[in-house]
Design a protein around this motif. Structure first.
Motif, PDB file in Angstrom:
ATOM      1  N   ILE A  75       0.834  -1.207   0.000  1.00 41.34           N
ATOM      2  CA  ILE A  75       0.000   0.000   0.000  1.00 41.34           C
ATOM      3  C   ILE A  75       0.866   1.253   0.000  1.00 41.34           C
ATOM      4  O   ILE A  75       0.596   2.202  -0.739  1.00 41.34           O
ATOM      5  CB  ILE A  75      -0.977  -0.018   1.195  1.00 41.34           C
ATOM      6  CG1 ILE A  75      -1.999  -1.148   1.003  1.00 41.34           C
ATOM      7  CG2 ILE A  75      -1.676   1.328   1.352  1.00 41.34           C
ATOM      8  CD1 ILE A  75      -2.818  -1.465   2.236  1.00 41.34           C
ATOM      9  N   GLY A  76       1.924   1.257   0.817  1.00 44.02           N
ATOM     10  CA  GLY A  76       2.831   2.408   0.851  1.00 44.02           C
ATOM     11  C   GLY A  76       3.474   2.669  -0.495  1.00 44.02           C
ATOM     12  O   GLY A  76       3.574   3.824  -0.938  1.00 44.02           O
ATOM     13  N   SER A  77       3.901   1.601  -1.180  1.00 43.93           N
ATOM     14  CA  SER A  77       4.524   1.738  -2.502  1.00 43.93           C
ATOM     15  C   SER A  77       3.528   2.239  -3.539  1.00 43.93           C
ATOM     16  O   SER A  77       3.865   3.081  -4.376  1.00 43.93           O
ATOM     17  CB  SER A  77       5.110   0.404  -2.967  1.00 43.93           C
ATOM     18  OG  SER A  77       6.117  -0.026  -2.097  1.00 43.93           O
ATOM     19  N   LEU A  78       2.301   1.732  -3.494  1.00 45.48           N
ATOM     20  CA  LEU A  78       1.281   2.167  -4.443  1.00 45.48           C
ATOM     21  C   LEU A  78       0.925   3.643  -4.248  1.00 45.48           C
ATOM     22  O   LEU A  78       0.784   4.392  -5.225  1.00 45.48           O
ATOM     23  CB  LEU A  78       0.029   1.300  -4.337  1.00 45.48           C
ATOM     24  CG  LEU A  78       0.171  -0.126  -4.860  1.00 45.48           C
ATOM     25  CD1 LEU A  78      -1.076  -0.942  -4.545  1.00 45.48           C
ATOM     26  CD2 LEU A  78       0.465  -0.130  -6.353  1.00 45.48           C
ATOM     27  N   ILE A  79       0.795   4.068  -3.006  1.00 44.06           N
ATOM     28  CA  ILE A  79       0.501   5.485  -2.746  1.00 44.06           C
ATOM     29  C   ILE A  79       1.674   6.350  -3.183  1.00 44.06           C
ATOM     30  O   ILE A  79       1.491   7.397  -3.812  1.00 44.06           O
ATOM     31  CB  ILE A  79       0.140   5.705  -1.261  1.00 44.06           C
ATOM     32  CG1 ILE A  79      -1.197   5.042  -0.956  1.00 44.06           C
ATOM     33  CG2 ILE A  79       0.102   7.201  -0.918  1.00 44.06           C
ATOM     34  CD1 ILE A  79      -1.563   5.018   0.520  1.00 44.06           C
ATOM     35  N   PHE A  80       2.886   5.923  -2.875  1.00 42.44           N
ATOM     36  CA  PHE A  80       4.090   6.658  -3.285  1.00 42.44           C
ATOM     37  C   PHE A  80       4.134   6.793  -4.809  1.00 42.44           C
ATOM     38  O   PHE A  80       4.359   7.879  -5.345  1.00 42.44           O
ATOM     39  CB  PHE A  80       5.330   5.932  -2.762  1.00 42.44           C
ATOM     40  CG  PHE A  80       6.620   6.646  -3.013  1.00 42.44           C
ATOM     41  CD1 PHE A  80       7.007   7.715  -2.218  1.00 42.44           C
ATOM     42  CD2 PHE A  80       7.475   6.239  -4.029  1.00 42.44           C
ATOM     43  CE1 PHE A  80       8.209   8.375  -2.440  1.00 42.44           C
ATOM     44  CE2 PHE A  80       8.670   6.889  -4.255  1.00 42.44           C
ATOM     45  CZ  PHE A  80       9.045   7.955  -3.456  1.00 42.44           C
TER      46      PHE A  80
END
Length: 181
Positions: free
Chosen positions: A14-19
């Motif tokens: 999720i963090g990578s997708l938002i980034f």
């Protein structure tokens, strides 16, 4: 133990997708070719405070690589590696200052922003341009100029949006702890 590992992997995804999304759709041109103000860096500050240096490094690495593959068609590895190093350094600073716990004081904010300035200099003004010169044979005058603009813009984004994000994370974290008790 298994729940904790699953939670960490979900945070990474999720963090990578938002980034990646912030890098793709919320960027501001600087006027320098291939260099923009990247709002994903503010998010990275929150990720490193919540998840630590390894999560920050991997979110920055994966997020930047996916952005480059999607937007450019191939990953610009010198900058992907610099972003991963930057996430690691940011995470080490957040961990050292215990930004994921306790109160967010003005002293912690000033110290964090000093550390993120140092991390920006290392990643964007040294590692990324040197990588461009060594890996791709890019002209040094251009890539060092890009690195300076990227470092300065990242510093400003983290000092403003990242600090606000850290404050919001602290407020939510304290509310959740109050409900869990």
């Amino acid at each position: 133990m298994r729940f904790k590992k699953t939670k960490w992997i979900l945070a990474l995804i999720i963090g990578s997708l938002i980034f990646t999304g912030l890098m793709l759709w919320f960027k501001i041109p600087t006027g320098i070719d291939h260099t923009q103000i990247n709002l994903g860096m503010g998010w990275l500050a929150v990720v490193t405070a919540a998840g630590g240096p390894i999560l920050g490094m991997l979110v920055a690495l994966f997020g930047h690589a996916v952005h480059d593959l999607w937007f450019i068609g191939n990953a610009w590895w010198s900058w992907v590696i610099a972003d991963g190093l930057f996430g690691l350094l940011l995470g080490l600073a957040a961990q050292r200052l215990k930004l994921g716990q306790g109160r967010l004081t003005w002293s912690k904010i000033w110290q964090f922003n000093l550390w993120q300035l140092v991390a920006n200099v290392i990643a964007w003004m040294v590692i990324a341009p040197l990588g461009d010169v060594l890996i791709y044979g890019s002209p040094s005058a251009i890539v060092f100029k890009q690195g300076w603009y990227a470092g300065i813009s990242n510093f400003v984004v983290i000092a403003t949006m990242g600090t606000c994000g850290l404050w919001l994370y602290q407020k939510i974290h304290h509310l959740r702890q109050g409900k869990d008790a």
